[in-house]
Write a protein that holds these residues in place. Structure first.
Motif, mmCIF file in Angstrom:
data_model
loop_
_atom_site.group_PDB
_atom_site.id
_atom_site.type_symbol
_atom_site.label_atom_id
_atom_site.label_comp_id
_atom_site.label_asym_id
_atom_site.label_seq_id
_atom_site.Cartn_x
_atom_site.Cartn_y
_atom_site.Cartn_z
ATOM 1 N N GLU A 22 0.935 -1.245 0.215
ATOM 2 C CA GLU A 22 -0.042 -0.069 -0.058
ATOM 3 C C GLU A 22 0.719 1.283 0.332
ATOM 4 O O GLU A 22 0.404 1.910 -0.769
ATOM 5 N N ASN A 23 1.924 1.059 0.334
ATOM 6 C CA ASN A 23 2.996 2.405 0.689
ATOM 7 C C ASN A 23 3.809 2.862 -0.581
ATOM 8 O O ASN A 23 4.301 3.641 -0.602
ATOM 9 N N ASN A 24 4.336 1.678 -1.231
ATOM 10 C CA ASN A 24 4.459 1.363 -2.496
ATOM 11 C C ASN A 24 4.001 0.601 -3.261
ATOM 12 O O ASN A 24 4.464 -0.282 -3.977
ATOM 13 N N PRO A 25 2.889 1.395 -4.689
ATOM 14 C CA PRO A 25 2.235 0.081 -5.217
ATOM 15 C C PRO A 25 2.788 -0.383 -6.719
ATOM 16 O O PRO A 25 2.449 -0.967 -7.059
ATOM 17 N N ALA A 26 3.997 0.740 -6.772
ATOM 18 C CA ALA A 26 4.673 0.568 -8.426
ATOM 19 C C ALA A 26 5.925 -0.468 -7.532
ATOM 20 O O ALA A 26 6.601 -0.814 -9.055
ATOM 21 N N LYS A 27 5.734 -1.040 -6.476
ATOM 22 C CA LYS A 27 7.028 -1.953 -6.277
ATOM 23 C C LYS A 27 6.919 -3.194 -7.125
ATOM 24 O O LYS A 27 5.762 -3.424 -6.872
ATOM 25 N N GLY A 28 7.913 -3.558 -7.912
ATOM 26 C CA GLY A 28 7.571 -4.963 -8.511
ATOM 27 C C GLY A 28 6.838 -5.214 -10.030
ATOM 28 O O GLY A 28 6.635 -5.590 -10.585
ATOM 29 N N GLN A 29 6.340 -3.751 -10.432
ATOM 30 C CA GLN A 29 5.410 -3.764 -10.921
ATOM 31 C C GLN A 29 6.652 -3.187 -12.436
ATOM 32 O O GLN A 29 5.268 -3.632 -13.615
ATOM 33 N N CYS A 30 7.483 -2.931 -12.703
ATOM 34 C CA CYS A 30 7.830 -2.926 -13.775
ATOM 35 C C CYS A 30 8.027 -3.489 -15.185
ATOM 36 O O CYS A 30 7.490 -2.860 -15.927
ATOM 37 N N GLY A 31 8.276 -4.550 -14.843
ATOM 38 C CA GLY A 31 8.053 -5.830 -16.316
ATOM 39 C C GLY A 31 6.471 -5.417 -16.562
ATOM 40 O O GLY A 31 6.348 -4.953 -17.644
#
Length: 113
Positions: A22-31
């Motif tokens: 919730e604090n870092n929703p972009a985490k691990g979403q790049c690919g």
């Protein structure tokens, strides 16, 4: 691009990356996000080597778009190495990709009225 950016942000969850918080929703979403953006706008998928591993993003009409840069607490020095859909897919899996693609399509439909 703003609608797509907002749709991505609203669609990220543990269903699209197990690193999501919730604090870092972009985490691990790049690919997975680079793949979805590529579906909409084509262009190329690029990558940069970071301490955390490969980071994927998009290059469309001569411009870099990194929708997941907010996951990092440090500025990115981009290498802009040409990558591919197959390589970005190695950063995710079919289920996560399908989940994000479906959610973004739904969000874009809502945003387009």
């Amino acid at each position: 691009m703003k609608k797509l950016s907002d749709a991505l942000f609203a669609s990220w969850s543990t269903d699209s990356s197990t690193k999501w918080t919730e604090n870092n929703p972009a985490k691990g979403q790049c690919g997975v996000s680079a793949l979805v953006v590529n579906n909409f706008y084509g262009g190329r998928i690029l990558k940069t080597k970071l301490e955390e591993g490969w980071h994927f993003y998009n290059h469309i009409d001569g411009e870099r778009f990194d929708f997941t840069e907010s996951q990092f607490c440090h500025p990115i020095v981009y290498d802009d190495i040409v990558s591919s859909r197959a390589e970005a897919m190695k950063d995710t899996n079919e289920e996560q990709y399908s989940n994000l693609w479906r959610r973004v399509l739904d969000e874009m439909e809502v945003r387009n009225g």
